[in-house]
Every structure is written in C-alpha cells, then in structure tokens.
Design an enzyme around this catalytic site. Structure first.
Site, PDB file in Angstrom:
ATOM      1  N   GLY A  17     -12.372  14.189   6.212  1.00 35.56           N
ATOM      2  CA  GLY A  17     -11.377  13.657   7.135  1.00 35.56           C
ATOM      3  C   GLY A  17     -10.316  14.677   7.535  1.00 35.56           C
ATOM      4  CD  GLU A  43     -18.790  38.689  -7.700  1.00 36.37           C
ATOM      5  OE1 GLU A  43     -17.856  39.502  -7.704  1.00 36.37           O
ATOM      6  OE2 GLU A  43     -19.593  38.590  -6.767  1.00 36.37           O
ATOM      7  CG  ASP A  74     -23.216  10.992   3.964  1.00 35.21           C
ATOM      8  OD1 ASP A  74     -22.695  11.887   4.645  1.00 35.21           O
ATOM      9  OD2 ASP A  74     -22.604  10.375   3.081  1.00 35.21           O
ATOM     10  CG  HIS A 125     -21.273   6.330   3.979  1.00 31.94           C
ATOM     11  ND1 HIS A 125     -22.422   7.042   4.244  1.00 31.94           N
ATOM     12  CD2 HIS A 125     -21.341   6.005   2.659  1.00 31.94           C
ATOM     13  CE1 HIS A 125     -23.137   7.141   3.134  1.00 31.94           C
ATOM     14  NE2 HIS A 125     -22.501   6.517   2.165  1.00 31.94           N
ATOM     15  CB  SER A 174      -0.889  -0.001   1.240  1.00 31.66           C
ATOM     16  OG  SER A 174      -1.435   1.282   1.438  1.00 31.66           O
ATOM     17  CG  ASP A 194     -18.376   4.310   0.970  1.00 32.62           C
ATOM     18  OD1 ASP A 194     -18.448   3.905   2.148  1.00 32.62           O
ATOM     19  OD2 ASP A 194     -18.353   5.516   0.666  1.00 32.62           O
TER      20      ASP A 194
HETATM   21  P1  NDP Z   1     -10.087   7.172   1.099  1.00 38.55           P
HETATM   22  O1  NDP Z   1     -10.341   7.068  -0.370  1.00 38.55           O
HETATM   23  O2  NDP Z   1      -9.351   8.376   1.574  1.00 38.55           O
HETATM   24  O3  NDP Z   1      -9.347   5.823   1.593  1.00 38.55           O
HETATM   25  C1  NDP Z   1      -8.152   5.476   1.063  1.00 38.55           C
HETATM   26  C2  NDP Z   1      -7.425   4.539   1.988  1.00 38.55           C
HETATM   27  O4  NDP Z   1      -8.004   3.236   1.952  1.00 38.55           O
HETATM   28  C3  NDP Z   1      -5.988   4.419   1.568  1.00 38.55           C
HETATM   29  O5  NDP Z   1      -5.176   4.322   2.724  1.00 38.55           O
HETATM   30  C4  NDP Z   1      -6.012   3.116   0.803  1.00 38.55           C
HETATM   31  O6  NDP Z   1      -4.758   2.493   0.794  1.00 38.55           O
HETATM   32  C5  NDP Z   1      -6.964   2.317   1.652  1.00 38.55           C
HETATM   33  N1  NDP Z   1      -7.504   1.154   0.966  1.00 38.55           N
HETATM   34  C6  NDP Z   1      -8.129   1.131  -0.224  1.00 38.55           C
HETATM   35  N2  NDP Z   1      -8.499  -0.124  -0.534  1.00 38.55           N
HETATM   36  C7  NDP Z   1      -8.075  -0.915   0.483  1.00 38.55           C
HETATM   37  C8  NDP Z   1      -8.148  -2.309   0.744  1.00 38.55           C
HETATM   38  N3  NDP Z   1      -8.747  -3.148  -0.092  1.00 38.55           N
HETATM   39  N4  NDP Z   1      -7.591  -2.777   1.883  1.00 38.55           N
HETATM   40  C9  NDP Z   1      -7.015  -1.928   2.763  1.00 38.55           C
HETATM   41  N5  NDP Z   1      -6.903  -0.603   2.570  1.00 38.55           N
HETATM   42  C10 NDP Z   1      -7.438  -0.098   1.436  1.00 38.55           C
HETATM   43  O7  NDP Z   1     -11.475   6.979   1.871  1.00 38.55           O
HETATM   44  P2  NDP Z   1     -12.289   8.062   2.680  1.00 38.55           P
HETATM   45  O8  NDP Z   1     -11.557   8.391   3.929  1.00 38.55           O
HETATM   46  O9  NDP Z   1     -12.740   9.147   1.764  1.00 38.55           O
HETATM   47  O10 NDP Z   1     -13.600   7.226   3.043  1.00 38.55           O
HETATM   48  C11 NDP Z   1     -13.539   6.147   3.954  1.00 38.55           C
HETATM   49  C12 NDP Z   1     -14.924   5.903   4.531  1.00 38.55           C
HETATM   50  O11 NDP Z   1     -15.325   7.057   5.278  1.00 38.55           O
HETATM   51  C13 NDP Z   1     -16.011   5.693   3.498  1.00 38.55           C
HETATM   52  O12 NDP Z   1     -16.922   4.780   4.024  1.00 38.55           O
HETATM   53  C14 NDP Z   1     -16.646   7.065   3.359  1.00 38.55           C
HETATM   54  O13 NDP Z   1     -17.993   7.040   2.912  1.00 38.55           O
HETATM   55  C15 NDP Z   1     -16.574   7.529   4.802  1.00 38.55           C
HETATM   56  N6  NDP Z   1     -16.599   8.973   4.971  1.00 38.55           N
HETATM   57  C16 NDP Z   1     -15.672   9.737   4.305  1.00 38.55           C
HETATM   58  C17 NDP Z   1     -15.625  11.079   4.479  1.00 38.55           C
HETATM   59  C18 NDP Z   1     -14.506  11.873   3.908  1.00 38.55           C
HETATM   60  O14 NDP Z   1     -14.246  12.934   4.427  1.00 38.55           O
HETATM   61  N7  NDP Z   1     -13.799  11.453   2.875  1.00 38.55           N
HETATM   62  C19 NDP Z   1     -16.624  11.777   5.333  1.00 38.55           C
HETATM   63  C20 NDP Z   1     -17.462  10.883   6.100  1.00 38.55           C
HETATM   64  C21 NDP Z   1     -17.462   9.519   5.872  1.00 38.55           C
HETATM   65  P3  NDP Z   1      -3.827   2.438  -0.548  1.00 38.55           P
HETATM   66  O15 NDP Z   1      -2.731   3.406  -0.279  1.00 38.55           O
HETATM   67  O16 NDP Z   1      -3.379   1.030  -0.574  1.00 38.55           O
HETATM   68  O17 NDP Z   1      -4.704   2.798  -1.726  1.00 38.55           O
HETATM   69 MG    MG Z   2     -21.150  12.980   3.430  1.00 36.35          MG
END
Ligand code: NDP
Ligand code: MG
Length: 339
Positions: free
Chosen positions: A134, A227, A191, A108, A51, A83
């Site tokens: 985040g 604007e 959401d 989520h 990763s 997700d």
């Molecule tokens: P990200 O897209 O930022 O997550 C990416 C991370 O997940 C990376 O560290 C990636 O690692 C890792 N990853 C991806 N696939 C896998 C896998 N198969 N196994 C292990 N690790 C993996 O996600 P978000 O933070 O945006 O969203 C995460 C959750 O939070 C979701 O459910 C979303 O709906 C929820 N959420 C998100 C918000 C936000 O602000 N973004 C707000 C509120 C809720 P690698 O480096 O290997 O790709």
């Molecule tokens: Mg949201």
C-alpha cells in the site's frame, strides 16, 4: 490476456459514485488519498468505533464514519481491512447495511474465493488488487507513476462491474502501469504463492539462512548484513529496471559465473518440489483453513513468531547501520504515525 490503461477507462464512473473505503491501513490510506487526488469527491473512510486509524484519516481531512454507516451511505464499498477479520466485518456491519445493488470490492480474493464471505445476490462483487504494498501504491502515485492492478468480477447483477472496477483501478493509479483482467481464483492462488515462496517467505528465509551461515563461520555481523540484506535492494533494482539480464550485465563476470553455477544448487529440484507442495496447500484451501484457525485462537503462534523474528540480531545490526545512511529514511514510504 488483456491489459487496460488509463485511456480504456471512464474515470467519471467512480467520480460519480459515493465511495467508502473500509480500513485506513496500508492499502486503505493509499486508495483514499489516490482517489481524492483523482477527483473523487464523495469519499468516506469506514472504521470501527474508537479506531486508532480515525485520527490519521481525519488529519488528512478525510471524512470518517463507522463501517455500518459507511455501508448505508455508499454506492461503492472497498474492503481493505485485514483478510482474517473480513468475514465478521461483512456479516455484522456490511451485509445488513449495504444498499441494494451496491458494489462490494476487495483488494485480495481470499474471502470470496474460499467462500468465507458469501455476498448477497444483489451486490456487484469485484476485486481491484494492486500488485504492490500500500505504501508503494501511494508513493508511486504521488510521483506520477503507478502500481499494476488486477481486476476481477465475481458477481455482476448490474452489468457495470467491469467498467466500474476499471474506473476505480485507474483512479488509484493502476491504469498508468497496467490493469490485468483475472479471476478471484487466479489472483488469490498466485498472490498467496508469490508472497509465501518468493516475496516474503522465500526471500527472508534466504537472507536469514545466508546471514546465519556467515555469522556461524565467524564473520562480522556488519559484513554479513551488507552482503546478505542491504545489497538485495541494489540487485533487485537492476532486475526491476531491465530484467535479470540487465542485472547480469551490470555485475562482474565473476558474480555472473557464480550466479549460474551456484544459484541452482541453492534452489534445487527438492526446493521446486516443496514449492509444488506449498502451491497444493494453497489450492486445496489448507493454507486458508490453517490461517483462519490461527485467528480463532487469537493468533497465538503468529504473534510469537512475529516477536521472535523482530528480536533477531539481524534487526539490531541493521538498525545501527541504517542510522549511518540517513538517505535511506528520507522520504520514507512507511510513517507509522500517518499511515
Ligand atoms: P491493514 O492491516 O493495513 O489494515 C488495517 C486497517 O483496517 C486499519 O485502519 C484498521 O483500523 C482497519 N480495521 C481492522 N479491522 C477493522 C474492522 N473490523 N472494521 C473496520 N476497520 C478495521 O490491511 P492491509 O492494507 O495490509 O490489507 C487490506 C487488504 O488489502 C487485504 O485484503 C490484503 O490482502 C489486501 N492487500 C494488501 C496489500 C498490502 O500492501 N498490505 C497488497 C495487496 C492487497 P484500526 O485502527 O481500528 O485497527
Ligand atoms: Mg500479495
């Protein structure tokens, strides 16, 4: 509706747990760093082998495991990977390895609400969903504030899900702003609706439509950018601080009169009808199905839309203008090399 705060929670519940955060992206880095600052000692990040996030987590001194190993190790597993990949992650790495009676948490509700994941019956299944990006969850916590969180319980064989979830929510800073009890269904549907209609989709479509209207009428891109995009934050800050009335108090009477008389012509009854249709597509599962099918074909149209949007001239003129306002990038929330 009950709203919980730090004094309602027992932080020791989460401090006594072995907590694995699966994913170190937008939410993952924020949860992990906030938990550590709240005194959670047994903390690990679960990632896939090779990763790109592993070096970022390790640079923070966090312990990294692969997801299956983290699932075997932890009492509490928070899934904060995208997700669209969670169903496979659960089936392949988590379900065969999670401890009997462990807690499986989400940020989520999509995968649980639409039955993409059907969790083992012995697992406690909860949601702690921060109501903000985040990077803001981390930024607010670091300055002593917090982002509100939603808390929901889907399965509770151990009878401690609510208390444990509340403890976790407070450890990531939610208890400073308020933790609202809800259901997976309510969180998931509201959401998706909020991000599609206002926060992401509606707002950016409004900005783009207004920007292009000014450009088509022959105005300079710099004018149009300030604007229709730059000033959005200045207005939203006033709304955030004291409601819509607070913003209207601060702007000129001319702006306020234009607001009352022209705003409802932009967002009219037909727009409201389309909002209803969009909500219906969320409730029926059609949106979730479309998104999962898009992932089945490797996100072809998603990637094309992302590329084309990033190539829009508004991004180019924005980059130039922001470079002249260095204070905008001081204390940046998003630093792609670290989180
Ligand atoms: P990200 O897209 O930022 O997550 C990416 C991370 O997940 C990376 O560290 C990636 O690692 C890792 N990853 C991806 N696939 C896998 C896998 N198969 N196994 C292990 N690790 C993996 O996600 P978000 O933070 O945006 O969203 C995460 C959750 O939070 C979701 O459910 C979303 O709906 C929820 N959420 C998100 C918000 C936000 O602000 N973004 C707000 C509120 C809720 P690698 O480096 O290997 O790709
Ligand atoms: Mg949201």
């Amino acid at each position: 509706m009950r709203v919980y705060y730090d004094h309602d929670a027992d932080l020791n519940l989460i401090k006594a747990s072995k907590v694995a955060i699966i994913g170190y992206g937008s939410q993952g880095h924020a949860h992990a760093l906030n938990l550590r600052d709240s005194g959670v000692k047994d903390l690990a990040i679960g990632l896939r082998p090779g990763s790109a996030s592993a070096p970022k987590a390790e640079a923070e001194g966090l312990r990294v495991m692969d997801s299956a190993e983290a699932a075997r190790w932890a009492d509490f597993v928070m899934v904060v990977t995208p997700d669209e990949g969670q169903r496979r992650l659960y089936n392949e790495d988590l379900a065969p390895n999670l401890r009997e009676g462990a807690t499986l948490a989400f940020a989520h509700g999509l995968n649980i609400h639409f039955n993409l994941i059907e969790p083992r019956a012995d697992l406690n299944v909860i949601m702690v969903a921060p109501k903000g990006p985040g990077h803001t969850v981390r930024g607010e916590f670091a300055r002593g504030a917090g982002v509100p969180c939603l808390l929901a319980v889907a399965q509770d064989p151990g009878s401690l899900s609510h208390e444990t979830g509340l403890s976790y929510a407070c450890a990531i800073g939610g208890g400073r702003a308020g933790v609202i009890e809800t259901t997976f269904r309510e969180e998931c549907e509201t959401d998706l609706f909020g991000e599609q209609v206002v926060l992401c989709g509606g707002l950016t479509a409004l900005i783009m439509a207004a920007y292009e209207t000014l450009i088509d009428a022959g105005y300079a891109p710099e004018m149009a950018y300030f604007e229709t995009l730059h000033e959005v934050k200045l207005i939203v800050d006033l709304i955030y601080e004291g409601g819509i009335a607070n913003m209207r108090y601060s702007v000129s009477n001319t702006a306020e009169y234009g607001d009352y008389t022209r705003g409802p012509r932009v967002i009219d009854d037909e727009t409201r009808l389309r909002m209803k249709t969009i909500l219906g597509e969320i409730q029926s599962g059609r949106f979730a199905r479309d998104w999962m099918l898009e992932n089945e074909v490797g996100q072809t149209s998603f990637k094309a839309m992302r590329r084309r949007a990033a190539e829009h001239p508004i991004e180019e003129v924005g980059e130039k203008l922001r470079a002249m306002m260095p204070w905008i990038s001081e204390d940046r929330l998003v630093d792609k090399s670290r989180n």
